[in-house]
Design a protein around this motif. Structure first.
Motif, PDB file in Angstrom:
ATOM      1  N   PRO A  84       0.921  -0.886  -0.399  1.00  0.00           N
ATOM      2  CA  PRO A  84      -0.284   0.417   0.513  1.00  0.00           C
ATOM      3  C   PRO A  84       0.896   1.287   0.117  1.00  0.00           C
ATOM      4  CG  PRO A  84      -0.593  -1.616   1.360  1.00  0.00           C
ATOM      5  CD  PRO A  84       0.385  -2.750   0.971  1.00  0.00           C
ATOM      6  N   GLU A  85       1.948   1.437   1.050  1.00  0.00           N
ATOM      7  CA  GLU A  85       2.599   2.415   1.102  1.00  0.00           C
ATOM      8  C   GLU A  85       3.265   3.188   0.001  1.00  0.00           C
ATOM      9  OE1 GLU A  85       2.810   0.910   4.923  1.00  0.00           O
ATOM     10  OE2 GLU A  85       3.190  -0.148   2.943  1.00  0.00           O
ATOM     11  N   ASP A  86       3.192   1.991  -1.364  1.00  0.00           N
ATOM     12  CA  ASP A  86       3.894   2.027  -2.843  1.00  0.00           C
ATOM     13  C   ASP A  86       3.047   3.457  -3.990  1.00  0.00           C
ATOM     14  OD1 ASP A  86       6.313   0.925  -2.568  1.00  0.00           O
ATOM     15  OD2 ASP A  86       5.673  -1.019  -3.259  1.00  0.00           O
ATOM     16  N   TYR A  87       1.578   2.862  -3.068  1.00  0.00           N
ATOM     17  CA  TYR A  87       0.747   3.731  -3.621  1.00  0.00           C
ATOM     18  C   TYR A  87       1.031   5.649  -3.793  1.00  0.00           C
ATOM     19  CZ  TYR A  87      -3.993   6.113  -4.841  1.00  0.00           C
ATOM     20  OH  TYR A  87      -5.288   7.200  -5.501  1.00  0.00           O
ATOM     21  N   VAL A  88       1.255   5.592  -2.746  1.00  0.00           N
ATOM     22  CA  VAL A  88       1.745   7.198  -1.898  1.00  0.00           C
ATOM     23  C   VAL A  88       2.887   7.577  -2.544  1.00  0.00           C
ATOM     24  CG1 VAL A  88       2.156   8.181  -0.469  1.00  0.00           C
ATOM     25  CG2 VAL A  88       0.566   6.311   0.035  1.00  0.00           C
TER      26      VAL A  88
END
Length: 452
Positions: free
Chosen positions: A329-333
């Motif tokens: 999920p952090e890669d979306y940011v």
């Protein structure tokens, strides 16, 4: 407030002004005075907020104002500051910023990373540099060959530390830390915080100042975010439709795998849309060429895997598309942070099929908001479609399966083992692949970046 108000030397302020910056960003306003004191720093800020200048400017000031550089028997000057970054592209951009901001100092800099020959880098290091920017894998190569001397490091910077841990660099980082002088200043910059980052900080930093700009793990508010539900086999036609119907002239597209990136470029080419792919299997020459043409507006679409997410810094990039949702999920940011930089507006679009609904929920949980959905006429998803297993990554992609980070992308070697938790990190006591300011050599092709 101006940069001169922060206590920076006149020559550094002059260089920053020439780059078009007159007022510091919030992270710079807080980080620069903290670094100038000489103490350790733990800084968290969203990507695109100016983190790079937040440490390069005060590092340049401290080194330039601290007297005669160290010298050794084999080098006219010794490396005094070391900046570690996760990817080649980010390393090149950080060193570019060092050169731009340090043009009126007598400091020299160089960048080393894998994917290119090591011999030109060896010759460059033999000449001596003050500031070295490196990826962990290639730095270890030089350490093992005895071609780099880290005995005089005064300042260590870990840039995008969370990404380095995601990519499995913790072992490499530990090896580098063990080779550094115990008395030095440590600066850790991270876009997101995790238990592993906190453990690394606890083992590395001594009574650090802590800075947080905006809510961690949040997305830039000025980025317009939306999802387009679509069937998995209709993503490519939908992307081509959006690009053509909305006259998108510069689009950064993220795929989950290298094979998917290559295939999408081929498909878009058949639609008359110019594109190139950038990922770990591409040569550094090809990666540099693609990024330069995209920055210059000669290329309409750049398709990237997550390995390049934090190495792409482009003024006024209007559109980012998640062709595949990231499994982390952090890669979306990090992905959507390629647009909406330095106060500019931007649009982030995600093409979501039924296979990715769990990933979407994880992303929305992380950013604490529900992303608005817009169904495009003619591309309505089949309500009866059943989810299928997703290939989380291709070998060497630079992302990671849950709990199993790989060590791809920034260094010179492929991952041999998953990363271990950062707990127990020893506490210290207190573009071609080479580039150097004030020297001729193999320079990576670059376009002017914002420098963050």
């Amino acid at each position: 407030m101006s940069f001169s108000d922060l206590g920076l030397a006149e020559g550094i302020v002059r260089a920053v002004t020439e780059q078009g910056y007159n007022a510091p960003t919030p992270i710079q306003t807080q980080a620069i005075p903290a670094v100038l004191t000489g103490g350790d720093l733990l800084a968290g800020a969203q990507t695109g907020t100016g983190k790079t200048a937040g440490f390069t400017l005060p590092v340049l000031h401290r080194l330039a104002s601290s007297g005669t550089p160290h010298k050794t028997r084999t080098s006219p000057r010794a490396i005094r500051a070391l900046v570690l970054t996760p990817t080649r592209e980010l390393a090149a951009q950080v060193e570019e910023s060092v050169r731009a901001y340090g043009k009126y100092t007598n400091l020299s800099s160089a960048v080393i990373f894998g994917g290119v020959g090591i011999n030109p880098q060896i010759k460059l290091l033999q000449q001596g540099v003050d500031i070295l920017v490196a990826t962990p894998g290639r730095l270890l190569d030089h350490m093992q060959q005895g071609t780099v001397n880290l005995d005089n490091i005064e300042i260590l910077v870990l840039d995008e530390a969370d990404r380095m841990l995601d990519m499995g660099f913790i072992r490499d980082i530990r090896k580098v830390l063990a080779a550094l002088p115990p008395k030095r200043q440590n600066l850790l910059f991270s876009a997101t915080f995790s238990d592993e980052i906190k453990a690394l900080a606890n083992g590395l930093l001594n009574n650090p100042a802590t800075i947080e700009v905006a809510r961690l793990n949040s997305t830039v508010e000025i980025i317009e975010q939306k999802i387009h539900p679509v069937d998995r086999d209709r993503k490519h036609p939908l992307l081509a439709h959006l690009i053509k119907s909305r006259s998108w002239s510069q689009v950064l597209v993220f795929t989950r795998t290298k094979h998917g990136a290559n295939r999408l470029v081929e498909q878009l080419g058949k639609d008359g849309i110019s594109g190139m792919a950038i990922h770990g299997n591409k040569s550094q020459t090809a990666r540099t060429k693609a990024l330069a043409e995209f920055k210059d507006g000669k290329l309409q679409v750049l398709v990237a895997t997550d390995i390049a997410a934090r190495g792409i810094d482009i003024d006024q990039l209007p559109h980012v598309v998640n062709y595949d949702l990231p499994n982390v999920p952090e890669d979306y940011v990090h992905r959507i942070g390629r647009t909406g930089r330095a106060g500019a507006t931007g649009e982030a679009v995600s093409l979501v099929c039924v296979d990715e609904h769990v990933m979407l929920k994880d992303i929305e949980k992380l950013i604490k908001r529900k992303l608005p959905a817009e169904i495009i006429v003619g591309f309505e998803p089949d309500p009866n479609a059943k989810p299928q297993p997703i290939q989380l990554r291709s070998q060497g992609h630079g992302g990671r399966q849950p709990q199993q980070p790989g060590r791809q992308g920034g260094g010179s070697r492929q991952s041999q083992a998953a990363a271990k938790p950062a707990n127990g990190t020893p506490r210290p006591g207190n573009r071609s692949g080479t580039s150097s300011s004030n020297r001729n050599g193999n320079q990576p092709q670059r376009s002017a970046g914002r420098g963050r």
